[in-house]
Write a protein that holds these residues in place. Sequence first.
Motif, mmCIF file in Angstrom:
data_model
loop_
_atom_site.group_PDB
_atom_site.id
_atom_site.type_symbol
_atom_site.label_atom_id
_atom_site.label_comp_id
_atom_site.label_asym_id
_atom_site.label_seq_id
_atom_site.Cartn_x
_atom_site.Cartn_y
_atom_site.Cartn_z
ATOM 1 N N GLN A 179 0.850 -1.210 -0.128
ATOM 2 C CA GLN A 179 0.144 0.196 0.127
ATOM 3 C C GLN A 179 1.182 1.115 0.029
ATOM 4 O O GLN A 179 2.025 1.132 0.394
ATOM 5 C CB GLN A 179 -0.715 0.000 1.183
ATOM 6 C CG GLN A 179 -1.658 -1.075 1.617
ATOM 7 C CD GLN A 179 -2.944 -1.221 0.324
ATOM 8 O OE1 GLN A 179 -3.765 -0.140 0.298
ATOM 9 N NE2 GLN A 179 -3.009 -2.318 -0.235
ATOM 10 N N PRO A 222 1.464 3.861 1.989
ATOM 11 C CA PRO A 222 2.330 4.333 3.183
ATOM 12 C C PRO A 222 3.168 3.110 3.464
ATOM 13 O O PRO A 222 4.343 3.687 3.795
ATOM 14 C CB PRO A 222 1.329 4.412 4.319
ATOM 15 C CG PRO A 222 0.049 4.002 3.839
ATOM 16 C CD PRO A 222 -0.129 3.775 2.437
ATOM 17 N N VAL A 223 3.084 1.844 3.188
ATOM 18 C CA VAL A 223 4.002 0.812 3.322
ATOM 19 C C VAL A 223 5.283 1.022 2.447
ATOM 20 O O VAL A 223 6.406 0.882 2.909
ATOM 21 C CB VAL A 223 3.290 -0.649 3.362
ATOM 22 C CG1 VAL A 223 4.384 -1.846 3.663
ATOM 23 C CG2 VAL A 223 2.077 -0.837 4.397
ATOM 24 N N SER A 277 -5.542 9.212 0.166
ATOM 25 C CA SER A 277 -4.669 8.619 0.755
ATOM 26 C C SER A 277 -3.523 9.137 1.156
ATOM 27 O O SER A 277 -2.722 9.174 2.184
ATOM 28 C CB SER A 277 -4.230 7.102 -0.032
ATOM 29 O OG SER A 277 -3.313 6.425 0.649
ATOM 30 N N GLU A 297 -4.155 9.627 4.966
ATOM 31 C CA GLU A 297 -3.708 8.748 5.690
ATOM 32 C C GLU A 297 -2.092 8.717 5.862
ATOM 33 O O GLU A 297 -1.562 7.908 6.868
ATOM 34 C CB GLU A 297 -4.180 7.255 5.038
ATOM 35 C CG GLU A 297 -4.134 6.134 5.893
ATOM 36 C CD GLU A 297 -4.472 4.679 4.978
ATOM 37 O OE1 GLU A 297 -5.118 5.023 4.057
ATOM 38 O OE2 GLU A 297 -4.201 3.818 5.433
ATOM 39 N N ARG A 342 -0.057 7.169 9.085
ATOM 40 C CA ARG A 342 0.912 6.017 9.096
ATOM 41 C C ARG A 342 2.430 6.091 9.227
ATOM 42 O O ARG A 342 2.841 5.388 10.047
ATOM 43 C CB ARG A 342 0.463 5.271 7.637
ATOM 44 C CG ARG A 342 -0.972 4.734 7.322
ATOM 45 C CD ARG A 342 -1.203 3.400 7.824
ATOM 46 N NE ARG A 342 -2.430 3.166 7.659
ATOM 47 C CZ ARG A 342 -3.380 1.995 8.249
ATOM 48 N NH1 ARG A 342 -2.565 1.159 9.111
ATOM 49 N NH2 ARG A 342 -4.670 1.952 7.919
ATOM 50 N N LEU A 369 2.965 6.959 12.657
ATOM 51 C CA LEU A 369 2.972 5.789 13.813
ATOM 52 C C LEU A 369 4.313 5.004 13.710
ATOM 53 O O LEU A 369 4.718 4.693 14.679
ATOM 54 C CB LEU A 369 1.754 4.652 13.235
ATOM 55 C CG LEU A 369 0.391 4.585 14.127
ATOM 56 C CD1 LEU A 369 -0.480 3.508 13.167
ATOM 57 C CD2 LEU A 369 0.678 3.987 15.487
ATOM 58 N N VAL A 370 4.647 4.485 12.328
ATOM 59 C CA VAL A 370 5.697 3.581 12.003
ATOM 60 C C VAL A 370 7.095 4.351 12.747
ATOM 61 O O VAL A 370 7.769 3.830 13.135
ATOM 62 C CB VAL A 370 5.761 3.442 10.752
ATOM 63 C CG1 VAL A 370 7.337 2.801 10.208
ATOM 64 C CG2 VAL A 370 4.591 2.590 10.012
ATOM 65 N N LEU A 413 -6.941 7.596 13.103
ATOM 66 C CA LEU A 413 -7.716 7.602 11.703
ATOM 67 C C LEU A 413 -9.227 7.384 11.843
ATOM 68 O O LEU A 413 -9.945 7.049 11.052
ATOM 69 C CB LEU A 413 -7.185 6.480 10.805
ATOM 70 C CG LEU A 413 -5.857 6.837 10.096
ATOM 71 C CD1 LEU A 413 -5.319 5.742 9.461
ATOM 72 C CD2 LEU A 413 -6.045 7.981 8.860
ATOM 73 N N TRP A 466 -7.289 -0.546 16.908
ATOM 74 C CA TRP A 466 -5.749 -0.443 17.265
ATOM 75 C C TRP A 466 -5.439 -1.225 18.393
ATOM 76 O O TRP A 466 -4.415 -1.033 19.264
ATOM 77 C CB TRP A 466 -5.547 0.826 17.227
ATOM 78 C CG TRP A 466 -5.760 1.685 16.067
ATOM 79 C CD1 TRP A 466 -6.994 2.373 15.735
ATOM 80 C CD2 TRP A 466 -4.906 1.744 14.818
ATOM 81 N NE1 TRP A 466 -6.680 3.055 14.392
ATOM 82 C CE2 TRP A 466 -5.630 2.313 13.854
ATOM 83 C CE3 TRP A 466 -3.415 1.452 14.591
ATOM 84 C CZ2 TRP A 466 -5.016 2.623 12.953
ATOM 85 C CZ3 TRP A 466 -3.055 1.289 13.279
ATOM 86 C CH2 TRP A 466 -3.919 2.191 12.484
ATOM 87 N N ALA A 515 1.199 -2.627 13.594
ATOM 88 C CA ALA A 515 0.570 -1.831 14.570
ATOM 89 C C ALA A 515 -0.984 -2.364 14.800
ATOM 90 O O ALA A 515 -1.802 -2.394 14.184
ATOM 91 C CB ALA A 515 0.281 -0.458 13.651
ATOM 92 N N ASP A 523 5.973 -4.939 7.392
ATOM 93 C CA ASP A 523 4.611 -4.438 7.793
ATOM 94 C C ASP A 523 3.997 -5.445 8.817
ATOM 95 O O ASP A 523 2.929 -5.255 9.305
ATOM 96 C CB ASP A 523 3.653 -4.135 6.657
ATOM 97 C CG ASP A 523 3.225 -5.489 5.948
ATOM 98 O OD1 ASP A 523 3.864 -6.492 6.174
ATOM 99 O OD2 ASP A 523 2.189 -5.522 5.096
#
Length: 479
Positions: free
Chosen positions: A37, A39-40, A198, A202, A206, A209-210, A294, A300, A314, A351
């Motif tokens: 995806q 963000p990944v 996205s 998003e 994301r 977070l990472v 989000l 989560w 996550a 991921d």
Amino acid sequence: MTSEMGKPIGELRTLATKRARADSETVTEFLSRTGYQLPVAIADLIDNAIDAKASRVHVGLIFSKERPASLIVADNGCGMAEDELERAVSLQKDPRKQSGKALGRYGAGLKAASFSLGRVLTIATRCSGGTPIGAQLDQSRYRKRYEYGVLDPRIAGLLLSLDWGGDKLGGSGTVLMISDLTAMVPTSNTSQDLFLESFEKELDVRLGLVYHRFLDSGRVKITKGKRDRDDPQPEFGMQSVAAVNPFGYPVTGRKGYPKRFSIPVSGLSVPVVLHLWPKQGRTKDSRDPNYDILGRSGEWQGFYYYRWDRMLQAGGWNGVLSQEPHTSYARISVDLPLGSDSHFRPTVMKDRIENPRPLLEVLTNKREWADYISDARTVYRASATRKNPAFGREGTARPSDAKLAGLPGGALVRLNEGGNAELSSKIPAIMGAAKADALVELVSQAARPFGGRSRLSNAMKDDWRRLAHAVKVLVDPDL
Ligand SMILES: Nc1ncnc2c1ncn2[C@@H]1O[C@H](COP(=O)(O)OP(=O)(O)OP(=O)(O)O)[C@@H](O)[C@H]1O
Ligand SMILES: [Mg+2]
């Protein structure tokens, strides 16, 4: 094992060794369809920048005729020398990344992430004191013979000289430009809209977070912005990616938490921390943004795996529990120790991890585990009673959380930075436990509109004053 004929199958011996081939077409096709995806994929490229000791990474979207045309990942890391650039465009492990705390490992991320986003990857890079060099990978050429083009150094120089994230990269760095985004953005308007959404909404959350531990400690700064390819004007829509800390609650959900353990797995000791979030409000505005990530708060719960501070997974229960509202407040951090990759097996996409079972078996057989899940349910079920941690005893909030405590009413009721009203522990002694419970219930409802705010308007301050006064009168009119 026996065959259908009743004969044992025995040892599976081979007679000779023959060479199998990997044709570049199959490998390139496979690489580009690994299912990243946005963000990944971007995170995989940011990992490379962090491995190159960058303190700043910019993620950009370049428009052409108002449509997304290219993605940029620019960093001010150490850049690449000629032989390093050659390895970067190849499918080869970097020997420097096989031990120690490198985020990369497999020698594939750059190609796989880029080709899953677009068909052409242009790399411009410069080492400190060196001149700009560059390469271009076109999926169709790479697919034939792993061939790549040598980029005109002037173009590499130009890409490196632009402002990315509102500033020059400096003496060394790398700019990746992924173009022909058809892989991710087919031409239909709907898919363009989804891609933009996205990117806009998003992606930062994301990435926040990472990399929240990197962002929080200031080890790296990540910016996001846009640029028009045909317009020499500077970037626009610039934004800094903010840390999203899934454990960033202002006050623990229950006394005794977080609980820390070292779980032994194959001779390694794995640090695990059980956290409990405090009760959250019913409305989105009253919930902590670190909780309600989000806008999907219930999703989560569960395990968060970190590999050298970079988050690999996550949330999610890895089959230990199923996701349900009663365990919403349970989040567990697991720090994978050095030397544990072959055991936990992080995926190429970074991921998730493939083998959490042995760790989870030890953890979930601990007596404290059952208590933890039951405590999580208790916090969830608790209504706004005095035991409700949102109304914890005075002093449970850290001093930095009490920015709003200067509001009137301080001694009996105050509003902490998490937006929660806190009642004084003196109240039950003054008015009796039963009445105090009822009061907490009342105040909990009255205080909801103040939830989650770090500033109050004058009108709201007046409302707060009235509430604080009402509490005072209810507790003891003679006070
Ligand atoms: N931004 C960058 N700055 C400096 N070197 C880079 C950068 N991006 C890639 N490289 C070099 O290119 C190599 C290949 O990157 P790639 O992401 O494909 O593999 P990796 O990081 O070694 O492993 P993984 O597949 O786990 O990501 C890296 O090992 C590094 O030497
Ligand atoms: Mg990598």
